[in-house]
Design a protein around this motif. Structure first.
Motif, mmCIF file in Angstrom:
data_model
loop_
_atom_site.group_PDB
_atom_site.id
_atom_site.type_symbol
_atom_site.label_atom_id
_atom_site.label_comp_id
_atom_site.label_asym_id
_atom_site.label_seq_id
_atom_site.Cartn_x
_atom_site.Cartn_y
_atom_site.Cartn_z
ATOM 1 N N CYS A 119 -9.102 8.183 -3.373
ATOM 2 C CA CYS A 119 -9.096 7.826 -2.070
ATOM 3 C C CYS A 119 -7.783 8.318 -1.358
ATOM 4 O O CYS A 119 -6.825 8.230 -2.043
ATOM 5 N N VAL A 120 -8.071 9.118 -0.386
ATOM 6 C CA VAL A 120 -6.697 9.593 0.636
ATOM 7 C C VAL A 120 -6.493 8.643 1.693
ATOM 8 O O VAL A 120 -7.522 8.495 2.414
ATOM 9 N N VAL A 121 -5.282 8.315 2.173
ATOM 10 C CA VAL A 121 -5.120 7.663 3.167
ATOM 11 C C VAL A 121 -4.218 8.167 4.171
ATOM 12 O O VAL A 121 -3.204 8.820 3.527
ATOM 13 N N GLN A 122 -4.484 7.935 5.433
ATOM 14 C CA GLN A 122 -3.219 8.497 6.410
ATOM 15 C C GLN A 122 -2.554 7.453 6.831
ATOM 16 O O GLN A 122 -3.203 6.391 7.451
ATOM 17 N N HIS A 123 -1.140 7.186 6.737
ATOM 18 C CA HIS A 123 -0.773 5.979 7.165
ATOM 19 C C HIS A 123 0.784 6.139 7.590
ATOM 20 O O HIS A 123 1.331 7.384 7.416
ATOM 21 N N ASP A 124 1.234 5.267 8.337
ATOM 22 C CA ASP A 124 2.457 5.356 9.017
ATOM 23 C C ASP A 124 3.321 3.999 9.179
ATOM 24 O O ASP A 124 2.524 3.124 8.780
ATOM 25 N N SER A 125 4.253 3.961 9.918
ATOM 26 C CA SER A 125 5.063 2.730 9.945
ATOM 27 C C SER A 125 6.047 2.837 11.062
ATOM 28 O O SER A 125 6.191 3.863 11.679
ATOM 29 N N LEU A 126 6.721 1.869 11.310
ATOM 30 C CA LEU A 126 7.795 1.830 12.266
ATOM 31 C C LEU A 126 8.756 2.847 12.116
ATOM 32 O O LEU A 126 9.692 3.139 12.816
ATOM 33 N N PRO A 167 6.164 8.937 10.856
ATOM 34 C CA PRO A 167 4.963 9.119 11.582
ATOM 35 C C PRO A 167 3.893 9.120 10.363
ATOM 36 O O PRO A 167 4.102 9.131 9.227
ATOM 37 N N PRO A 168 2.781 9.419 10.893
ATOM 38 C CA PRO A 168 1.532 9.605 9.940
ATOM 39 C C PRO A 168 1.908 10.657 8.771
ATOM 40 O O PRO A 168 2.254 11.851 8.966
ATOM 41 N N ARG A 169 1.525 10.164 7.468
ATOM 42 C CA ARG A 169 1.620 11.041 6.358
ATOM 43 C C ARG A 169 0.416 10.797 5.526
ATOM 44 O O ARG A 169 -0.425 9.735 5.688
ATOM 45 N N LEU A 170 0.079 11.700 4.403
ATOM 46 C CA LEU A 170 -1.014 11.542 3.599
ATOM 47 C C LEU A 170 -0.558 11.030 2.132
ATOM 48 O O LEU A 170 0.367 11.767 1.800
ATOM 49 N N SER A 171 -1.260 10.165 1.638
ATOM 50 C CA SER A 171 -1.065 9.790 0.404
ATOM 51 C C SER A 171 -2.806 9.535 -0.323
ATOM 52 O O SER A 171 -3.408 9.221 0.194
ATOM 53 N N VAL A 172 -2.573 9.868 -1.550
ATOM 54 C CA VAL A 172 -3.440 9.512 -2.467
ATOM 55 C C VAL A 172 -3.396 8.214 -3.304
ATOM 56 O O VAL A 172 -2.080 7.945 -3.718
ATOM 57 N N LEU A 173 -4.402 7.322 -3.436
ATOM 58 C CA LEU A 173 -3.978 6.054 -3.958
ATOM 59 C C LEU A 173 -4.265 6.186 -5.434
ATOM 60 O O LEU A 173 -5.213 6.599 -5.902
ATOM 61 N N VAL A 182 -2.566 1.818 8.146
ATOM 62 C CA VAL A 182 -3.447 2.774 7.676
ATOM 63 C C VAL A 182 -4.193 3.296 8.806
ATOM 64 O O VAL A 182 -5.157 2.409 9.237
ATOM 65 N N GLY A 183 -4.298 4.366 9.160
ATOM 66 C CA GLY A 183 -4.762 4.877 10.347
ATOM 67 C C GLY A 183 -6.279 5.788 9.957
ATOM 68 O O GLY A 183 -6.990 5.642 10.813
ATOM 69 N N ALA A 184 -6.427 6.070 8.844
ATOM 70 C CA ALA A 184 -7.640 6.719 8.595
ATOM 71 C C ALA A 184 -7.874 6.895 6.919
ATOM 72 O O ALA A 184 -6.761 6.832 6.427
ATOM 73 N N PHE A 185 -9.041 7.024 6.539
ATOM 74 C CA PHE A 185 -8.989 7.333 5.068
ATOM 75 C C PHE A 185 -10.207 8.074 4.808
ATOM 76 O O PHE A 185 -11.298 8.267 5.373
ATOM 77 N N ASP A 186 -10.262 8.679 3.333
ATOM 78 C CA ASP A 186 -11.753 9.355 3.127
ATOM 79 C C ASP A 186 -11.533 8.971 1.523
ATOM 80 O O ASP A 186 -10.629 8.780 0.828
ATOM 81 N N LEU A 187 -12.797 9.069 0.997
ATOM 82 C CA LEU A 187 -13.125 8.263 -0.207
ATOM 83 C C LEU A 187 -14.229 9.176 -0.899
ATOM 84 O O LEU A 187 -15.353 9.385 -0.251
#
Length: 668
Positions: free
Chosen positions: A366-373, A376-382, A356-361
């Motif tokens: 809550c929206v998160v910027q997240h990535d993995s192996l 690349p980074p993508r945006l999702s709402v929890l 989880v690279g970044a988030f806003d609330l």
């Protein structure tokens, strides 16, 4: 209908992907604005623009078109404007320095909020949605009205010398503005009027971190809290205090100062009754983790995370009822979003990484910027059902490629302790075949290789070449507790090498490993480690090394931007205890090095000056060791230009192919 063949995921494919930035939510949580950068191999640069996304999903809408480097968007508390930083053409002339711009969320032309003669570093909205606090480098002895004339004179001067008597005068790849300090200002967006809140004082924000995490605005808009260095002489080893300044009369008072503690990233609660912040007990150990502290209106503060052995990262965000704080923190090679309840200190995981690279609330959204192996980074709402994607910028491009699987292993390393190792397998991996192995050794040393996407050392690009990529989170790595992180202090190289060697021994026991094709590559501290390995590991075990921006000689490293920090990690300054420092320098042990090495470095690297790489390369040549140098006159500690990056990957793969040829056969 036959399926389309998959393309190799190489450097060109990596640089074709859009790079999604940190989200900012609208006050009602219905939309997010984000910066999206699009690199171009043809133009050898990236262009960035702002996009609007519905938190319910759907197609994004591009908000800015005319800019070239629009970034750091933040929504006004009233929802009527979005502010961002950019260098544009405005009123018929180009911006000499980054300026603050405003645009309505329904589109139209962005307007410059004010002409700021020294440019802008960061900003935050006041709760009234009309005023903005921002940080800018100014000449502290001048009033705001005199800054423009001084800036014009500075640009016109013919001398090129940088003159200073400061301890901290450059950082990363920039000389800190000569004779200037980072001040807090207030801008009235309706009138364009600007006030310097630090004018006439010795106050300044920290010189190393220019982000808006260093300050926050009270809910009533009357006060701003900020972190600052109270020492007479700013230095990267000093401990920060927290102060509060009255916006109306510029009166300030110190809220929290302790010689043993470093305080940072303050954040007011919604009621304004409490202040959350990061607290690191530097007096106990310079590697002490950031813990969560809370200060009340009576001046009492307490740690809420004293029993939680993880390092908490900014930003800190209060929940609506002020009964919990949301933040990101690493845990065993991953980075999750957490919620800590007050005052109990109980912790819940809100979103699991990956990374989880970044988030806003905003409220309950809550929206998160997240990535993995694997992406690349993508945006999702929890949501109650888990993260819900709200953008698909890279999906079409990624669908053209196959990616290797990632495995997590725990292997007994130094001191008999388990050490986490990631293996990224080539696409179509077949355990019945033999594969070369490439160690990627992370920098820091107090970082980690996690389940995250890496734009500069991309695991999938390496695996695509047929290598099994091994990433060892050696002793000293972050996310495994403070004792593990601090274990290498004053003895760099010792435990880390034992860990890497233990993993290599384990790999050699796997039937799919070709023992004659094991190599290692690393950057920064990882570059230090491959130089250390060349000096300490018998020739032949590793077929080739790649050393990027690696530390080689700790005495000569005193030329770097963080020289006053060395003694805390190494245990001494080189002039106080030369033997203590030398025993941790590859340069002192390098005479027996025999393994072929590719050395790369950037001339604008102030973190590890390029003389380190040049000295290592020259030493290898003097020893008769096969070596090759890739030196970039226009890069810093990282290789950031598309074509330079492509060339770097090509040089690395050609070097490895020469000394540890890749597997030619692959599974179908």
């Amino acid at each position: 209908m036959p399926s389309r063949p998959h393309l190799d995921f190489d450097a060109d494919a990596l640089w074709s992907l859009a790079r999604v930035g940190e989200p900012s939510l609208s006050p009602d949580g219905g939309q997010a604005v984000v910066c999206v950068s699009q690199p171009s191999m043809e133009d050898n640069r990236s262009r960035s623009s702002l996009h609007l996304l519905s938190t319910l999903g759907g197609r994004p809408r591009r908000l800015t078109e005319a800019g070239d480097k629009d970034h750091t968007p933040h929504w006004s508390p009233r929802g009527d404007l979005i502010a961002f930083i950019a260098k544009r053409h405005s009123d018929g002339k180009p911006d000499a320095d980054p300026q603050l711009y405003l645009i309505a969320p329904d589109g139209g032309e962005a307007r410059r909020a004010a002409e700021l003669p020294t440019g802008i570093e960061s900003f935050k909205w006041f709760p009234d949605g009309r005023h903005i606090a921002f940080a800018a480098w100014v000449w502290p002895e001048l009033k705001h009205a005199a800054q423009a004339a001084r800036m014009q004179a500075e640009r016109a001067r013919k001398e090129s010398a940088y003159v200073t008597d400061h301890t901290l005068y450059r950082w990363w790849d920039q000389n800190l503005p000569q004779g200037r300090a980072l001040h807090l200002h207030v801008l009235d967006t309706a009138t364009g009027r600007v006030r310097d809140l630090f004018e006439g004082t010795k106050l300044e924000l920290g010189r190393m971190d220019h982000s808006a995490q260093a300050y926050d605005i009270a809910p009533d808009g009357k006060r701003i809290v900020f972190a600052f260095d109270p020492a007479p002489e700013p230095s990267c080893e000093n401990r920060f205090a927290l102060a509060e300044i009255e916006v109306r009369n510029r009166q300030h008072r110190v809220l929290l100062q302790d010689a043993d503690w470093h305080f940072d990233a303050p954040r007011y609660s919604h009621s304004g009754r409490y202040l959350a912040f990061l607290a690191s007990h530097q007096g106990a150990r310079h590697t002490a983790p950031n813990q969560l502290g809370v200060l009340d209106q009576r001046g009492h503060w307490a740690l809420c995370s004293a029993d939680w052995d993880r390092d908490i990262a900014a930003p800190l965000r209060w929940t609506t009822e002020d009964d919990a704080i949301v933040f990101a923190a690493e845990d065993q090679g991953r980075r999750h979003l957490w919620q800590m309840h007050l005052p109990s200190g109980e912790v819940d995981c809100l979103c699991r990484g990956g990374h989880v690279g970044a988030f806003d609330l905003q409220g309950t959204t809550c929206v998160v910027q997240h990535d993995s192996l694997h992406h690349p980074p993508r945006l999702s709402v929890l949501t109650d059902q888990g993260p819900l994607r709200i953008e698909h910028f890279n999906d079409e491009r990624l669908a053209r490629h196959r990616f290797g699987e990632a495995e997590e292993h725990w292997i007994e390393g130094a001191q008999g302790e388990p050490v986490q190792t990631w293996l990224i397998l080539p696409p179509g991996f077949d355990p019945r075949r033999k594969y070369p192995v490439l160690h990627l050794i992370h920098g820091g040393p107090h970082t980690c290789f996690g389940d995250s996407w890496h734009w500069r050392w991309n695991h999938q690009v390496f695996a695509q070449q047929g290598y099994v990529v091994a990433c060892v989170n050696y002793h000293g790595s972050s996310s495994f507790g403070h004792a593990f992180l601090d274990s290498i202090t004053h003895r760099w190289g010792e435990l880390e090498l034992q860990d890497i060697e233990a993993v290599t021994t384990w790999l050699l026991q796997q039937r799919w490993v070709d023992a004659k094709r094991i190599s290692a590559a690393g950057g920064s501290y990882g570059g230090y480690m491959v130089a250390w390995m060349n000096a300490h590991v018998a020739p032949g075990r590793y077929r080739a090394y790649v050393c990027h921006a690696g530390c080689f000689d700790w005495q000569a490293m005193y030329a770097d931007d963080a020289y006053s920090w060395h003694h805390m990690e190494l245990g001494a300054r080189y002039f106080d205890d030369p033997a203590q420092v030398a025993r941790q320098s590859p340069a002192a042990h390098i005479a027996g090095a025999r393994t072929p090495t590719l050395v790369s470095h950037g001339a604008q690297d102030y973190r590890v000056p390029d003389a380190q790489g040049l000295a290592y390369y020259n030493t290898l040549k003097s020893l008769g060791v096969p070596a090759r140098l890739v030196w970039f006159p226009d890069e810093n500690h990282w290789i950031l230009k598309p074509r330079n990056s492509r060339l770097w990957y090509r040089e690395v793969f050609d070097w490895l192919a020469l000394h540890a040829p890749k597997a030619k056969a692959r599974s179908r």
